[in-house]
Write a protein that holds these residues in place. Structure first.
Motif, PDB file in Angstrom:
ATOM      1  N   THR A  45       0.827  -1.209   0.000  1.00 39.18           N
ATOM      2  CA  THR A  45       0.000   0.000   0.000  1.00 39.18           C
ATOM      3  C   THR A  45       0.863   1.261   0.000  1.00 39.18           C
ATOM      4  O   THR A  45       2.071   1.205   0.231  1.00 39.18           O
ATOM      5  N   ALA A  46       0.210   2.371  -0.200  1.00 44.07           N
ATOM      6  CA  ALA A  46       0.892   3.663  -0.100  1.00 44.07           C
ATOM      7  C   ALA A  46       1.458   3.850   1.301  1.00 44.07           C
ATOM      8  O   ALA A  46       2.555   4.383   1.463  1.00 44.07           O
ATOM      9  N   HIS A  72       0.136  -2.548 -10.898  1.00 48.81           N
ATOM     10  CA  HIS A  72      -0.965  -2.191  -9.992  1.00 48.81           C
ATOM     11  C   HIS A  72      -0.427  -1.462  -8.762  1.00 48.81           C
ATOM     12  O   HIS A  72      -0.994  -0.440  -8.344  1.00 48.81           O
ATOM     13  N   PHE A  73       0.676  -1.953  -8.193  1.00 51.36           N
ATOM     14  CA  PHE A  73       1.291  -1.279  -7.052  1.00 51.36           C
ATOM     15  C   PHE A  73       1.633   0.164  -7.425  1.00 51.36           C
ATOM     16  O   PHE A  73       1.288   1.098  -6.699  1.00 51.36           O
ATOM     17  N   ASP A  75       0.371   1.986  -9.774  1.00 53.31           N
ATOM     18  CA  ASP A  75      -0.868   2.736  -9.979  1.00 53.31           C
ATOM     19  C   ASP A  75      -1.474   3.192  -8.649  1.00 53.31           C
ATOM     20  O   ASP A  75      -2.056   4.275  -8.566  1.00 53.31           O
ATOM     21  N   GLN A  76      -1.342   2.376  -7.616  1.00 52.56           N
ATOM     22  CA  GLN A  76      -1.905   2.694  -6.306  1.00 52.56           C
ATOM     23  C   GLN A  76      -1.118   3.770  -5.567  1.00 52.56           C
ATOM     24  O   GLN A  76      -1.683   4.505  -4.756  1.00 52.56           O
ATOM     25  N   VAL A  77       0.189   3.856  -5.817  1.00 47.66           N
ATOM     26  CA  VAL A  77       1.023   4.756  -5.004  1.00 47.66           C
ATOM     27  C   VAL A  77       1.500   6.003  -5.738  1.00 47.66           C
ATOM     28  O   VAL A  77       1.912   6.968  -5.096  1.00 47.66           O
ATOM     29  N   TYR A  78       1.457   6.005  -7.047  1.00 44.89           N
ATOM     30  CA  TYR A  78       2.105   7.059  -7.826  1.00 44.89           C
ATOM     31  C   TYR A  78       1.652   8.459  -7.401  1.00 44.89           C
ATOM     32  O   TYR A  78       2.468   9.298  -7.037  1.00 44.89           O
ATOM     33  N   VAL A  80      -0.547   9.183  -4.910  1.00 45.37           N
ATOM     34  CA  VAL A  80      -0.746   9.266  -3.462  1.00 45.37           C
ATOM     35  C   VAL A  80       0.551   9.673  -2.763  1.00 45.37           C
ATOM     36  O   VAL A  80       0.557  10.520  -1.877  1.00 45.37           O
TER      37      VAL A  80
END
Length: 150
Positions: A45-46, A72-73, A75-78, A80
């Protein structure tokens, strides 16, 4: 204590061998003051990233690109994590059976866009991991962890 986050997609025995070697290197008893945390790319996660002082990324090369899980990782953190992870030291290992260049380039492009600093050459492994590949992954883990050490 510094935190080294290992974000990986490990769908095969070959990628498991590489992950294990990275973890052994990062956990070498001579490296002090570093906590090693492993997270599967689909679970990372972020918050995990924001708590990290360095990161090692691991992925298979799928059709010439990083795994969908590692993408996907990112995409989730970029957005954020944005500026909060600038200058983050990172390393990368990639396993493939045909070509890994596209995966290495893609990860490097995203990491650069996040402002991360590559602190070791990517470990590129083709086919079954041999002794040299496992040693290179051990060295990758040790190098990134040692850079965070007391």
């Amino acid at each position: 204590m510094a935190v080294l986050l290992i974000v990986h997609h490990t769908p095969s025995p070959a990628t498991q061998e590489l992950l294990d070697a990275v973890v052994r290197g990062a956990s070498d008893p001579e490296i002090t003051g570093v906590e090693v945390r492993r997270r599967a790319a689909l679970a990372a996660t972020a918050s995990d990233l924001l708590e990290a002082d360095g990161v090692v990324l691991g992925t298979p090369a799928n059709i010439g690109y990083m795994s969908g899980a590692l993408k996907h990782f990112f995409d989730q953190v970029y957005y954020v994590c944005g500026d909060d992870t600038r200058k983050l030291p990172y390393g990368l290992y990639v396993h493939g059976n045909q070509g890994v260049e596209g995966a290495v380039k893609a990860v490097g492009t995203i990491a650069s866009g996040m402002g991360w600093e590559q602190v070791a050459a990517p470990v590129e492994v083709m086919g079954p991991p041999d002794k040299a590949a496992l040693e290179a992954c051990w060295e990758l883990g040790a190098t990134v962890a040692a850079g965070l050490s007391d």
